[in-house]
Design an enzyme around this catalytic site. Structure first.
Site, PDB file in Angstrom:
ATOM      1  N   SER A 404       0.818  -1.209   0.000  1.00 19.45           N
ATOM      2  CA  SER A 404       0.000   0.000   0.000  1.00 19.45           C
ATOM      3  C   SER A 404       0.853   1.260   0.000  1.00 19.45           C
ATOM      4  O   SER A 404       0.328   2.349  -0.199  1.00 19.45           O
ATOM      5  CB  SER A 404      -0.911   0.013   1.231  1.00 19.45           C
ATOM      6  OG  SER A 404      -0.141   0.042   2.418  1.00 19.45           O
ATOM      7  N   HIS A 425      -3.340  -3.735  -5.085  1.00 24.66           N
ATOM      8  CA  HIS A 425      -3.557  -3.315  -3.694  1.00 24.66           C
ATOM      9  C   HIS A 425      -4.998  -3.575  -3.286  1.00 24.66           C
ATOM     10  O   HIS A 425      -5.910  -2.794  -3.593  1.00 24.66           O
ATOM     11  CB  HIS A 425      -3.206  -1.833  -3.527  1.00 24.66           C
ATOM     12  CG  HIS A 425      -3.439  -1.340  -2.134  1.00 24.66           C
ATOM     13  ND1 HIS A 425      -3.829  -0.047  -1.852  1.00 24.66           N
ATOM     14  CD2 HIS A 425      -3.362  -1.964  -0.925  1.00 24.66           C
ATOM     15  CE1 HIS A 425      -3.969   0.098  -0.545  1.00 24.66           C
ATOM     16  NE2 HIS A 425      -3.702  -1.057   0.030  1.00 24.66           N
ATOM     17  N   GLU A 437      -6.599  -1.289  -6.190  1.00 27.46           N
ATOM     18  CA  GLU A 437      -5.785  -0.327  -6.938  1.00 27.46           C
ATOM     19  C   GLU A 437      -4.787  -1.121  -7.771  1.00 27.46           C
ATOM     20  O   GLU A 437      -3.949  -1.843  -7.236  1.00 27.46           O
ATOM     21  CB  GLU A 437      -5.052   0.616  -5.984  1.00 27.46           C
ATOM     22  CG  GLU A 437      -5.982   1.577  -5.255  1.00 27.46           C
ATOM     23  CD  GLU A 437      -5.238   2.511  -4.305  1.00 27.46           C
ATOM     24  OE1 GLU A 437      -5.539   3.713  -4.299  1.00 27.46           O
ATOM     25  OE2 GLU A 437      -4.344   2.037  -3.567  1.00 27.46           O
ATOM     26  N   ASN A 475      -4.281   6.092  -0.110  1.00 22.54           N
ATOM     27  CA  ASN A 475      -3.414   6.494   1.000  1.00 22.54           C
ATOM     28  C   ASN A 475      -2.802   7.873   0.774  1.00 22.54           C
ATOM     29  O   ASN A 475      -2.550   8.605   1.734  1.00 22.54           O
ATOM     30  CB  ASN A 475      -2.314   5.457   1.221  1.00 22.54           C
ATOM     31  CG  ASN A 475      -2.839   4.218   1.914  1.00 22.54           C
ATOM     32  OD1 ASN A 475      -3.924   4.222   2.466  1.00 22.54           O
ATOM     33  ND2 ASN A 475      -2.072   3.149   1.885  1.00 22.54           N
TER      34      ASN A 475
END
Length: 567
Positions: A404, A425, A437, A475
């Protein structure tokens, strides 16, 4: 408001005013709607605003509000503008007529005093645009009369809004946190690295928020967002609130969001918007018949459960036989819970278990078409693992990392076969979270990318395309927001629970920032902050000293029941 009083005035037909106009019309109120902008009136005249149980009068002058029983002020979020309008309304309307301001960030006591009739002035705070059952906070001051308070409470009930009690300071903190996040999302979009739909999809599915940031901005109104950000920038001198250039540009072009028919997206009231279509696969995907998962933690187990449930024979490789056996047992328990909750049937559970095997030897991955790495978030560990995968996996196998926050390119280089490596991800918990992702490096082949996307579609997951940059989409946008929340703990009056409540009730998030940190894990959050700060060096990514101290003391969040909100 006594039952016979049904005439309500609105000044300002932007996002909030227009939404309230529709709600008032639909609930049988006669409405006098005022806006000095001919374009705003023209847009409303194109819609069937008068086709309701009571008439709607669209006018350019406020003089007709003299016969209103209650007036709602919804002009721009500027203290001088609002103060002047409130004073004019009280001068125009009969003594005792309640006048309600919709300010979301300005101090109500100052506005009430500036109005000239503080007893007749109240506030309705909407942190997201009004709608049926939308949360609203009815704000009063010690000067507010009981009659005004009763009138506003009854209006809230008539409109079907949901009254919420949120501390004003916490609501202000929540607004600042969310607007800094929205501003960062606009900056990311403006750089052209990520598609607008991918930004919104990633945050909606990855964080469970009701709207992606760009969609939310269109709903708020881009002019309103510009005003709020400008005010926050002025009073805090914080560059995080300096409006993104794209916002200023769109407002100057008259692209104000849903209310003008165009913002970050186009809105045509005459016909529904066409659904966003995924890009075509860049190449024909390779056939994936068998999947390998490396790791035995929560993420590895979740991914193995997902692939087996989707019908892929799956081998889970752990460090030793005991860990492999324990991982399979935990997956079995998870599948039992899935049956109990009605997510899958007993036959699907049995079929998934039949497709799962455990191993402690990397050689078990030799006949896999796709191998997904889900080990600890440490680049040296991951690079060493990818070097081994490059040696034991068959030449055409696709290798994926679930990192991540680390470099996919570094993992790919270690494998010796960079064209067959990419990031996938998944989000935790993998069986429940629908987002993946997909991260391509410069070396990832079109066939590898197409294969990963096809696998995700078979898994029932929604994909967004990301560049190989630390944090990807979620993130990169989430952790500055969480970091800013942690920075509030430097203040003596910060209310952790109150801020979480304001975010949840005011903005509709499933949990506030502090509860979310506990859920992610304080140690995991600290590690991600460190990687983001190492990559970008921005203050909003700097690891939090509070987080460092908590982790050093063994406070890890929900996982060990010791955290910011977890005890």
């Amino acid at each position: 408001m006594t039952p016979h009083k049904h005439v309500v005035g609105i000044v300002g037909l932007g996002t909030v005013g227009r939404a309230l106009l529709d709600m008032l019309r639909d609930t049988g109120h006669e409405v006098i709607a005022v806006d000095s902008d001919p374009a705003a009136l023209a847009r409303l005249n194109e819609r069937p605003t008068a086709d309701g149980p009571a008439p709607v009068h669209l006018v350019a002058e406020i003089a007709q509000l003299s016969r209103a029983d209650l007036v709602i002020e919804a002009v721009s979020e500027d203290e001088a503008v609002k103060s002047e309008m409130l004073h004019r309304l009280h001068t125009l309307c009969a003594d005792g007529t309640p006048v309600v301001t919709t300010t979301s960030s300005l101090p109500l006591p100052r506005l009430a005093v500036a109005s000239g009739r503080p007893a007749d002035t109240m506030g309705l705070r909407f942190l997201i645009p009004p709608g049926p059952q939308a949360p609203v906070q009815a704000l009063r001051t010690p000067m507010t009369s009981p009659e005004t308070a009763l009138a506003v409470d009854e209006l809230v009930a008539r409109l079907g809004l949901t009254p919420v009690a949120v501390d004003s300071r916490c609501a202000t903190d929540a607004t600042a946190l969310v607007y800094a996040y929205l501003n960062r999302a606009m900056t990311l979009y403006e750089r052209g690295e990520v598609d607008r739909h991918d930004i919104d999809t990633a945050m909606r599915l990855g964080c469970g928020v009701p709207f992606g940031p760009l969609e939310l901005l269109d709903r708020i109104g881009l002019d309103t967002a510009l005003s709020v950000l400008t005010g926050l920038r002025t009073c805090t001198d914080d560059d995080a609130f300096a409006p993104a250039p794209v916002l200023t540009r769109l407002v100057r072009q008259g692209r104000l969001g849903r209310k003008s028919g165009h913002g970050f997206y186009a809105y045509d009231v005459a016909r529904p918007a066409e659904p966003h279509r995924l890009p075509a696969l860049p190449a024909a995907p390779a056939d994936v018949r068998r999947v390998g998962v490396v790791g035995s933690g929560i993420m590895a187990r979740g991914i193995a459960e997902v692939t087996a449930t989707a019908g892929f024979p799956t081998v889970l490789v752990a460090r030793d036989a005991d860990k492999a056996s324990q991982a399979l047992a935990r997956i079995g328990e998870s599948l039992v819970r899935a049956v109990r909750r009605g997510r899958i049937g007993p036959q699907a559970k049995a079929a998934a278990l039949d497709l799962l095997v455990g191993a402690d030897d990397m050689g078990a991955l030799g006949d896999c078409d796709l191998v997904i790495e889900a080990v600890t978030e440490d680049l040296d560990v991951k690079r060493a693992l990818f070097a081994r995968l490059g040696a034991v996996c068959r030449p055409g196998a696709l290798l994926a990392t679930t990192t991540s926050s680390l470099s996919v390119t570094a993992c790919a280089e270690a494998s010796g076969r960079p064209s067959r490596v990419l990031g996938m991800h998944f989000f935790n918990p993998a069986p429940a979270m629908r987002l993946v992702e997909l991260v391509r490096t410069d070396a990832t082949s079109d066939e590898a990318a197409a294969t990963a996307q096809a696998v995700c579609e078979r898994l029932g997951r929604t994909t967004v395309q990301c560049q190989d940059r630390v944090g990807f989409i979620v993130n990169y946008l989430l952790f500055p927001y969480l970091g800013r929340a942690l920075n509030l703990l430097d203040r003596h009056d910060t209310d952790i629970e109150g801020i979480d409540t304001a975010i949840e009730r005011g903005f509709g998030h499933p949990m506030g920032p502090f509860a979310l940190l506990d859920t992610i894990g304080l140690d995991v959050s600290l590690a991600i902050q460190g990687e983001l700060y190492k990559a970008f060096g921005e203050p909003d990514f700097m690891p939090s000293p509070v987080l460092e101290q908590l982790v050093a003391a063994g406070w890890l969040g929900r996982k060990n029941r010791k955290g910011l909100r977890t005890q």
